[in-house]
Write an enzyme that holds these catalytic residues in place. Structure first.
Site, PDB file in Angstrom:
ATOM      1  N   LYS A  20      -5.911   9.464  -8.788  1.00 15.81           N
ATOM      2  CA  LYS A  20      -4.597   9.575  -9.423  1.00 15.81           C
ATOM      3  C   LYS A  20      -3.901   8.208  -9.396  1.00 15.81           C
ATOM      4  O   LYS A  20      -3.533   7.714  -8.332  1.00 15.81           O
ATOM      5  CB  LYS A  20      -3.730  10.598  -8.703  1.00 15.81           C
ATOM      6  CG  LYS A  20      -2.303  10.692  -9.270  1.00 15.81           C
ATOM      7  CD  LYS A  20      -1.325  11.177  -8.222  1.00 15.81           C
ATOM      8  CE  LYS A  20       0.122  10.976  -8.648  1.00 15.81           C
ATOM      9  NZ  LYS A  20       0.499   9.570  -8.846  1.00 15.81           N
TER      10      LYS A  20
ATOM     11  N   CYS B 121       2.201  -5.257  -0.293  1.00 11.00           N
ATOM     12  CA  CYS B 121       2.432  -4.669   1.023  1.00 11.00           C
ATOM     13  C   CYS B 121       2.291  -5.703   2.135  1.00 11.00           C
ATOM     14  O   CYS B 121       2.935  -5.600   3.178  1.00 11.00           O
ATOM     15  CB  CYS B 121       1.477  -3.501   1.253  1.00 11.00           C
ATOM     16  SG  CYS B 121      -0.273  -3.936   1.156  1.00 11.00           S
TER      17      CYS B 121
ATOM     18  N   GLU C  89      -2.572   3.793   3.890  1.00 10.72           N
ATOM     19  CA  GLU C  89      -2.150   2.379   3.952  1.00 10.72           C
ATOM     20  C   GLU C  89      -0.726   2.353   3.443  1.00 10.72           C
ATOM     21  O   GLU C  89      -0.468   2.526   2.252  1.00 10.72           O
ATOM     22  CB  GLU C  89      -3.081   1.514   3.101  1.00 10.72           C
ATOM     23  CG  GLU C  89      -2.990   0.032   3.442  1.00 10.72           C
ATOM     24  CD  GLU C  89      -2.023  -0.723   2.547  1.00 10.72           C
ATOM     25  OE1 GLU C  89      -0.854  -0.865   2.981  1.00 10.72           O
ATOM     26  OE2 GLU C  89      -2.405  -1.137   1.456  1.00 10.72           O
TER      27      GLU C  89
ATOM     28  N   THR D 137       6.411   8.550   1.913  1.00  8.83           N
ATOM     29  CA  THR D 137       5.492   9.417   1.186  1.00  8.83           C
ATOM     30  C   THR D 137       4.245   9.691   2.015  1.00  8.83           C
ATOM     31  O   THR D 137       3.694  10.802   1.990  1.00  8.83           O
ATOM     32  CB  THR D 137       5.106   8.797  -0.160  1.00  8.83           C
ATOM     33  OG1 THR D 137       6.295   8.509  -0.896  1.00  8.83           O
ATOM     34  CG2 THR D 137       4.238   9.735  -0.971  1.00  8.83           C
ATOM     35  N   GLY D 138       3.782   8.696   2.767  1.00 10.20           N
ATOM     36  CA  GLY D 138       2.615   8.880   3.626  1.00 10.20           C
ATOM     37  C   GLY D 138       2.815   9.982   4.642  1.00 10.20           C
ATOM     38  O   GLY D 138       1.882  10.750   4.940  1.00 10.20           O
TER      39      GLY D 138
ATOM     40  N   GLU E  57      12.076  -2.814   3.949  1.00 10.59           N
ATOM     41  CA  GLU E  57      11.056  -3.515   3.166  1.00 10.59           C
ATOM     42  C   GLU E  57      11.552  -3.638   1.726  1.00 10.59           C
ATOM     43  O   GLU E  57      11.610  -2.643   0.998  1.00 10.59           O
ATOM     44  CB  GLU E  57       9.738  -2.736   3.190  1.00 10.59           C
ATOM     45  CG  GLU E  57       8.653  -3.395   2.366  1.00 10.59           C
ATOM     46  CD  GLU E  57       7.384  -2.547   2.251  1.00 10.59           C
ATOM     47  OE1 GLU E  57       6.320  -3.126   1.976  1.00 10.59           O
ATOM     48  OE2 GLU E  57       7.461  -1.318   2.422  1.00 10.59           O
TER      49      GLU E  57
ATOM     50  N   GLY F 293       0.793   3.607  -0.342  1.00 11.05           N
ATOM     51  CA  GLY F 293       2.158   3.744  -0.824  1.00 11.05           C
ATOM     52  C   GLY F 293       3.141   3.627   0.318  1.00 11.05           C
ATOM     53  O   GLY F 293       2.852   3.037   1.364  1.00 11.05           O
ATOM     54  N   SER F 294       4.297   4.202   0.132  1.00  9.17           N
ATOM     55  CA  SER F 294       5.371   4.052   1.111  1.00  9.17           C
ATOM     56  C   SER F 294       5.107   4.897   2.350  1.00  9.17           C
ATOM     57  O   SER F 294       4.391   5.911   2.310  1.00  9.17           O
ATOM     58  CB  SER F 294       6.705   4.467   0.489  1.00  9.17           C
ATOM     59  OG  SER F 294       6.767   5.874   0.319  1.00  9.17           O
TER      60      SER F 294
END
Length: 474
Positions: A173, A280, A246, A228-229, A377, A224-225
């Site tokens: 995705k 990142c 990650e 969200t992780g 960040e 991602g963030s």
């Protein structure tokens, strides 16, 4: 068969180009034009993609490793054959310069090519006339790969290459902001691999949670963030999915007082602002010893003034726009916080009106350690410079973060620099260089920056389960 990069952006499900009854618009961040409309997958289409991957898994897992390696290598060759088409499309949807887009696509081909030389390990633990014990690594099953918008091709390949070599099948995705190159990558891969081995589905905000909670997906690899992780980990826990996460980073660079000011300033600039700081592993907090703070900050500002920000498709652009409106507004909000708290700005700070998500290169002068621009960040081209007095102080401040992705140390005394590096609480530390990444070099986040490892043999084994076989010979 050649790839048409100008139209027909379709999903790949069970080897077939697939549209949907609903669509998402894709925006060029340099001018805010709609450049394409892509399928917005339904839950039923995701189910079909997962079912195709599940059906393809036994045959793909049983394919001899040498054949899997040859096919993955063939994907690398096909990407190189289509490098320019991929690069131009990447610039249009992501915003990065054409040179940097070519670098990403070339790197993606290299990742496939180098992972094609790797193999899951088998370890003999005991081998005697009476007893044989060995541990091998077997594929997990169906992998859900969720990819961000900053490096939409390379970070997809970081997941695809090891997953395929290990013998897994995949549902990929892409970000809804940058789906075009991933959809074309699915089209290209479908020319090489059996149907169902790699499926690519595009969609909006619902699709990621559907993947992370899907009962027939055995592993999720997400970039991602951190916020969200956490949600991915929570939903994946329902069937104990294997996870590689990650996540965010607020990487600190520590500059020791013995550096060459002019030379280091340029390296620090690109360490912070490459890809318009949408990285990142970008330097996001720059700690400079008080003895060299003034000359180094002046050198950074002077060099930054020479860098051209513009449409990534323009030949003279060195940095492109911020990728999407959501991130653009977040950066403007951070900048407003800097101004509202009377923090000094050494460079930039004025967002010009006009088309495109162009955020000025901005350098903030020694803001408080608890300010938003230091704690959060930014993920965009705004950088705080921070003055320190002692090395112990710099290390303590660098480590005082929920993140622990990467970091760097800069100094001529290599023994001192390495001693500092060993005390940083991060998964990756560079000394006198930055962003040197290879398929053979593992890295993963500490603390809130992630779970698991990407790249190298450790990253390959993330897509396997260990199986120990014990044989009584006599």
């Amino acid at each position: 068969m050649s790839i048409d990069f100008t139209s027909h952006y379709l999903m790949t499900i069970d080897g077939q180009p697939t549209d949907s009854g609903r669509h998402l618009e894709v925006i060029n961040p340099a001018n805010e034009d709609v450049i394409a409309r892509v399928p917005d997958a339904t839950r039923e289409q995701l189910d079909a993609a997962v079912a195709a991957a599940r059906q393809a898994f036994p045959s793909w897992a049983a394919t001899p490793l040498a054949e899997r390696q040859a096919l993955v290598s063939a994907i690398s060759e096909k990407i190189l054959q289509n490098l320019e088409g991929f690069a131009q499309l990447l610039t249009r949807e992501q915003g990065k310069t054409l040179d940097y887009a070519r670098y990403e696509i070339g790197g993606s081909a290299a990742w496939f090519g180098e992972f094609a030389k790797m193999a899951p390990s088998e370890i003999i633990i005991e081998d005697t006339p009476e007893h044989l014990v060995k541990t091998r690594h077997v594929p997990i099953g169906v992998v859900g790969a969720i990819v961000p918008w900053n490096f939409p091709v390379l970070l997809a390949v970081w997941k695809l290459a090891p997953a395929l070599i290990a013998g897994n099948t995949i549902v990929l995705k892409p970000s809804p902001f940058t789906p075009l190159t991933a959809l074309k990558l699915g089209e290209l891969i479908n020319q090489v691999l059996p149907a169902g081995v790699v499926n690519v589905v595009s969609g909006g905000d619902d699709l990621g949670p559907w993947i992370s909670a899907h009962p027939d997906i055995d592993k999720v690899s997400f970039t991602g963030s951190t916020a969200t992780g956490r949600r991915v980990m929570e939903s994946g826990s329902r069937n104990l999915k294997r996870l590689t996460l990650e996540l965010g980073g607020n990487d600190a660079a520590i500059v020791l007082p013995d550096v060459d000011i002019e030379e280091t300033a340029q390296k620090l600039f690109w360490g912070a602002f490459s890809n318009s700081a949408q990285f990142c592993l970008a330097i996001k907090r720059l700690y400079i010893h008080e003895d060299i703070y003034d000359p180094l900050s002046k050198a950074l500002v002077a060099y930054a003034r020479t860098v051209k920000v513009g449409d990534g498709a323009a030949a003279d652009s060195q940095l492109g726009p911020v990728q999407n409106a959501v991130q653009f507004e977040r950066l403007k909000n951070l900048l407003a916080d800097v101004r509202n708290n009377d923090q000094q700005i050494l460079l930039g700070g004025e967002v010009l009106q006009g088309k495109g998500y162009f955020f000025p290169l901005t350098i903030v002068d020694n803001p408080p350690e608890d300010s938003r621009i230091v704690v959060e960040e930014p993920f965009g081209p705004i950088l705080p410079l921070l003055k320190y007095r002692t090395v112990d102080e710099a290390i303590e401040r660098a480590n005082a973060s929920e993140y622990g992705l990467g970091g760097s140390v800069w100094g001529k005394d290599l023994a001192q620099a390495e001693a500092v590096a060993q005390r940083l609480q991060t998964g990756k530390v560079w000394i006198n260089e930055i962003h040197v990444l290879t398929p053979y070099t593992p890295f993963g986040g500490h603390k809130q920056s992630g779970v698991g490892v990407e790249n190298g043999s450790d990253g390959l084994h993330e897509y396997t389960n260990a199986q120990t076989i014990s044989i009584r010979r006599k």
